[in-house]
Design a protein around this motif. Structure first.
Motif, mmCIF file in Angstrom:
data_model
loop_
_atom_site.group_PDB
_atom_site.id
_atom_site.type_symbol
_atom_site.label_atom_id
_atom_site.label_comp_id
_atom_site.label_asym_id
_atom_site.label_seq_id
_atom_site.Cartn_x
_atom_site.Cartn_y
_atom_site.Cartn_z
ATOM 1 N N GLN A 57 -6.554 5.249 1.078
ATOM 2 C CA GLN A 57 -5.837 5.828 -0.133
ATOM 3 C C GLN A 57 -4.232 5.339 0.172
ATOM 4 O OE1 GLN A 57 -4.696 9.999 -0.277
ATOM 5 N NE2 GLN A 57 -5.348 9.952 -2.123
ATOM 6 N N PHE A 58 -3.582 5.097 -0.741
ATOM 7 C CA PHE A 58 -2.063 4.696 -0.588
ATOM 8 C C PHE A 58 -1.274 5.658 -1.444
ATOM 9 C CE2 PHE A 58 -3.822 1.850 -4.103
ATOM 10 C CZ PHE A 58 -2.661 2.100 -5.177
ATOM 11 N N HIS A 59 -0.036 5.860 -1.019
ATOM 12 C CA HIS A 59 0.801 6.804 -1.898
ATOM 13 C C HIS A 59 2.231 5.629 -1.827
ATOM 14 C CE1 HIS A 59 -0.467 10.933 -1.881
ATOM 15 N NE2 HIS A 59 -1.437 10.391 -1.166
ATOM 16 N N ILE A 60 2.697 5.212 -2.673
ATOM 17 C CA ILE A 60 3.732 4.120 -2.926
ATOM 18 C C ILE A 60 4.995 4.667 -3.649
ATOM 19 C CG2 ILE A 60 4.348 1.889 -3.689
ATOM 20 C CD1 ILE A 60 2.436 1.304 -1.623
ATOM 21 N N VAL A 61 6.225 4.550 -3.217
ATOM 22 C CA VAL A 61 7.174 4.809 -4.194
ATOM 23 C C VAL A 61 8.109 3.441 -4.349
ATOM 24 C CG1 VAL A 61 9.593 5.861 -4.129
ATOM 25 C CG2 VAL A 61 7.807 7.103 -2.999
ATOM 26 N N LEU A 62 8.294 3.180 -5.581
ATOM 27 C CA LEU A 62 8.817 2.282 -6.051
ATOM 28 C C LEU A 62 10.357 2.480 -6.762
ATOM 29 C CD1 LEU A 62 5.841 1.115 -7.781
ATOM 30 C CD2 LEU A 62 7.101 -0.699 -6.413
ATOM 31 N N LYS A 63 11.263 1.730 -6.369
ATOM 32 C CA LYS A 63 12.743 1.890 -7.034
ATOM 33 C C LYS A 63 13.000 0.540 -7.519
ATOM 34 C CE LYS A 63 14.987 5.059 -5.921
ATOM 35 N NZ LYS A 63 15.500 6.172 -6.875
ATOM 36 N N LYS A 64 13.821 0.747 -8.618
ATOM 37 C CA LYS A 64 14.530 -0.345 -9.447
ATOM 38 C C LYS A 64 15.712 -0.576 -8.472
ATOM 39 C CE LYS A 64 14.508 -2.135 -13.959
ATOM 40 N NZ LYS A 64 14.436 -1.843 -15.325
ATOM 41 N N ILE A 65 15.799 -1.968 -7.924
ATOM 42 C CA ILE A 65 17.016 -2.157 -7.401
ATOM 43 C C ILE A 65 17.477 -3.617 -7.932
ATOM 44 C CG2 ILE A 65 17.764 -2.787 -5.213
ATOM 45 C CD1 ILE A 65 15.311 -1.261 -3.955
ATOM 46 N N GLU A 66 18.744 -3.407 -8.577
ATOM 47 C CA GLU A 66 19.487 -4.482 -8.965
ATOM 48 C C GLU A 66 18.572 -5.081 -10.015
ATOM 49 O OE1 GLU A 66 20.843 -7.144 -6.012
ATOM 50 O OE2 GLU A 66 22.194 -5.570 -5.056
ATOM 51 N N GLY A 67 17.988 -4.304 -10.772
ATOM 52 C CA GLY A 67 17.034 -4.860 -11.958
ATOM 53 C C GLY A 67 15.717 -5.134 -11.691
ATOM 54 N N VAL A 68 15.396 -5.229 -10.247
ATOM 55 C CA VAL A 68 13.970 -5.370 -9.920
ATOM 56 C C VAL A 68 13.104 -4.331 -9.258
ATOM 57 C CG1 VAL A 68 12.530 -7.206 -8.355
ATOM 58 C CG2 VAL A 68 14.826 -7.752 -9.524
ATOM 59 N N TRP A 69 11.963 -4.229 -9.523
ATOM 60 C CA TRP A 69 11.026 -3.237 -8.802
ATOM 61 C C TRP A 69 10.803 -3.339 -7.631
ATOM 62 C CZ3 TRP A 69 10.734 1.714 -10.531
ATOM 63 C CH2 TRP A 69 10.939 2.221 -11.865
ATOM 64 N N LYS A 70 11.200 -2.713 -6.597
ATOM 65 C CA LYS A 70 10.508 -3.012 -5.193
ATOM 66 C C LYS A 70 9.808 -1.748 -4.395
ATOM 67 C CE LYS A 70 12.969 -7.107 -4.547
ATOM 68 N NZ LYS A 70 12.199 -7.960 -3.966
ATOM 69 N N VAL A 71 9.122 -1.858 -3.464
ATOM 70 C CA VAL A 71 8.515 -0.908 -2.754
ATOM 71 C C VAL A 71 9.557 -0.413 -1.742
ATOM 72 C CG1 VAL A 71 6.497 -0.263 -1.348
ATOM 73 C CG2 VAL A 71 6.087 -1.875 -3.363
ATOM 74 N N THR A 72 9.634 1.058 -1.868
ATOM 75 C CA THR A 72 10.577 1.524 -0.886
ATOM 76 C C THR A 72 9.989 2.298 0.164
ATOM 77 O OG1 THR A 72 11.157 3.283 -2.321
ATOM 78 C CG2 THR A 72 12.819 1.312 -2.427
ATOM 79 N N GLN A 73 8.862 2.914 -0.202
ATOM 80 C CA GLN A 73 7.992 3.754 0.681
ATOM 81 C C GLN A 73 6.568 3.451 0.577
ATOM 82 O OE1 GLN A 73 8.688 7.977 0.591
ATOM 83 N NE2 GLN A 73 6.584 8.267 0.929
ATOM 84 N N ASP A 74 5.756 3.091 1.648
ATOM 85 C CA ASP A 74 4.444 2.542 1.433
ATOM 86 C C ASP A 74 3.586 3.561 2.770
ATOM 87 O OD1 ASP A 74 1.985 1.483 1.678
ATOM 88 O OD2 ASP A 74 2.890 -0.598 1.922
ATOM 89 N N TRP A 75 2.795 4.291 2.089
ATOM 90 C CA TRP A 75 1.953 5.481 2.877
ATOM 91 C C TRP A 75 0.695 5.020 2.721
ATOM 92 C CZ3 TRP A 75 -1.757 8.832 1.793
ATOM 93 C CH2 TRP A 75 -2.287 9.535 2.694
ATOM 94 N N ASP A 76 -0.249 4.744 3.704
ATOM 95 C CA ASP A 76 -1.688 4.681 3.394
ATOM 96 C C ASP A 76 -2.428 5.370 4.625
ATOM 97 O OD1 ASP A 76 -2.891 2.353 5.099
ATOM 98 O OD2 ASP A 76 -1.127 1.236 3.852
ATOM 99 N N THR A 77 -3.637 5.430 4.170
ATOM 100 C CA THR A 77 -4.629 5.982 5.402
ATOM 101 C C THR A 77 -6.284 5.844 4.905
ATOM 102 O OG1 THR A 77 -5.306 8.043 6.300
ATOM 103 C CG2 THR A 77 -4.949 8.315 4.133
ATOM 104 N N THR A 78 -7.188 5.674 6.111
ATOM 105 C CA THR A 78 -8.443 5.343 5.690
ATOM 106 C C THR A 78 -9.118 6.641 5.793
ATOM 107 O OG1 THR A 78 -8.752 4.884 8.093
ATOM 108 C CG2 THR A 78 -8.276 3.023 6.386
ATOM 109 N N THR A 79 -8.725 7.982 5.823
ATOM 110 C CA THR A 79 -9.164 9.160 5.702
ATOM 111 C C THR A 79 -8.715 10.433 5.272
ATOM 112 O OG1 THR A 79 -8.137 9.995 7.767
ATOM 113 C CG2 THR A 79 -10.265 8.820 8.146
ATOM 114 N N ILE A 80 -9.160 11.342 4.265
ATOM 115 C CA ILE A 80 -8.575 12.243 3.909
ATOM 116 C C ILE A 80 -9.475 13.581 4.270
ATOM 117 C CG2 ILE A 80 -8.175 13.400 1.599
ATOM 118 C CD1 ILE A 80 -8.284 10.639 0.436
#
Length: 152
Positions: free
Chosen positions: A111-134
């Motif tokens: 599972q992943f949790h991603i935060v994207l921010k628009k930086i200078e007009g371009v969407w970029k991943v700023t936070q990336d969390w993932d795990t193989t268990t819940i």
């Protein structure tokens, strides 16, 4: 000026971020994959938190190793939820990574949790969390197969 809906923004993110992410990951193109991320990223895995972009160097090393071993990679994923406004998107989903080496297949689910921010007009991943268990449960094919993977 007309307001863009979150669905339209997400469709744009799919084209400019997620299709490129999948293509770079499957091609084992670390430079293209790393370019999808912002200059400074918070990366969190069960191994800890990375605020020094060590994961970008690891992408280069692991993709080089997979090319040397002739490992083929297939990445599939889908979104469980997405919350988006004009400059930020919080996206949660599930992934399946298929690795094929010498005709042998291995699958990794997570599972992943991603935060994207628009930086200078371009969407970029700023936070990336993932795990193989819940909750102590290893994510499996059964979990992944609850929805169809995205097609780009």
């Amino acid at each position: 000026m007309a307001q863009t809906s979150s669905i339209e923004i997400q469709q744009h993110i799919n084209k400019t971020v997620w299709a490129s992410f999948q293509k770079a990951y499957e091609a084992r193109d670390a430079d293209a994959l790393n370019a999808i991320y912002a200059t400074h990223v918070i990366r969190v895995t069960p191994n800890g938190i990375d605020t020094k972009d060590k994961f970008k160097r690891k992408n280069i090393e692991s993709f080089k190793a997979s090319k040397e071993s002739k490992t083929e990679i297939k990445l599939d994923f889908w979104f469980d939820s997405r919350h988006t406004n004009e400059d930020t998107s919080y996206e949660v989903g599930f992934y399946k990574i298929g690795l094929t080496t010498n005709g042998k297949n291995q699958y990794i689910y997570g599972q992943f949790h991603i935060v994207l921010k628009k930086i200078e007009g371009v969407w970029k991943v700023t936070q990336d969390w993932d795990t193989t268990t819940i909750n102590g449960h290893k994510i499996s094919e059964e979990d992944f197969s609850k929805k169809e993977p995205l097609k780009f």
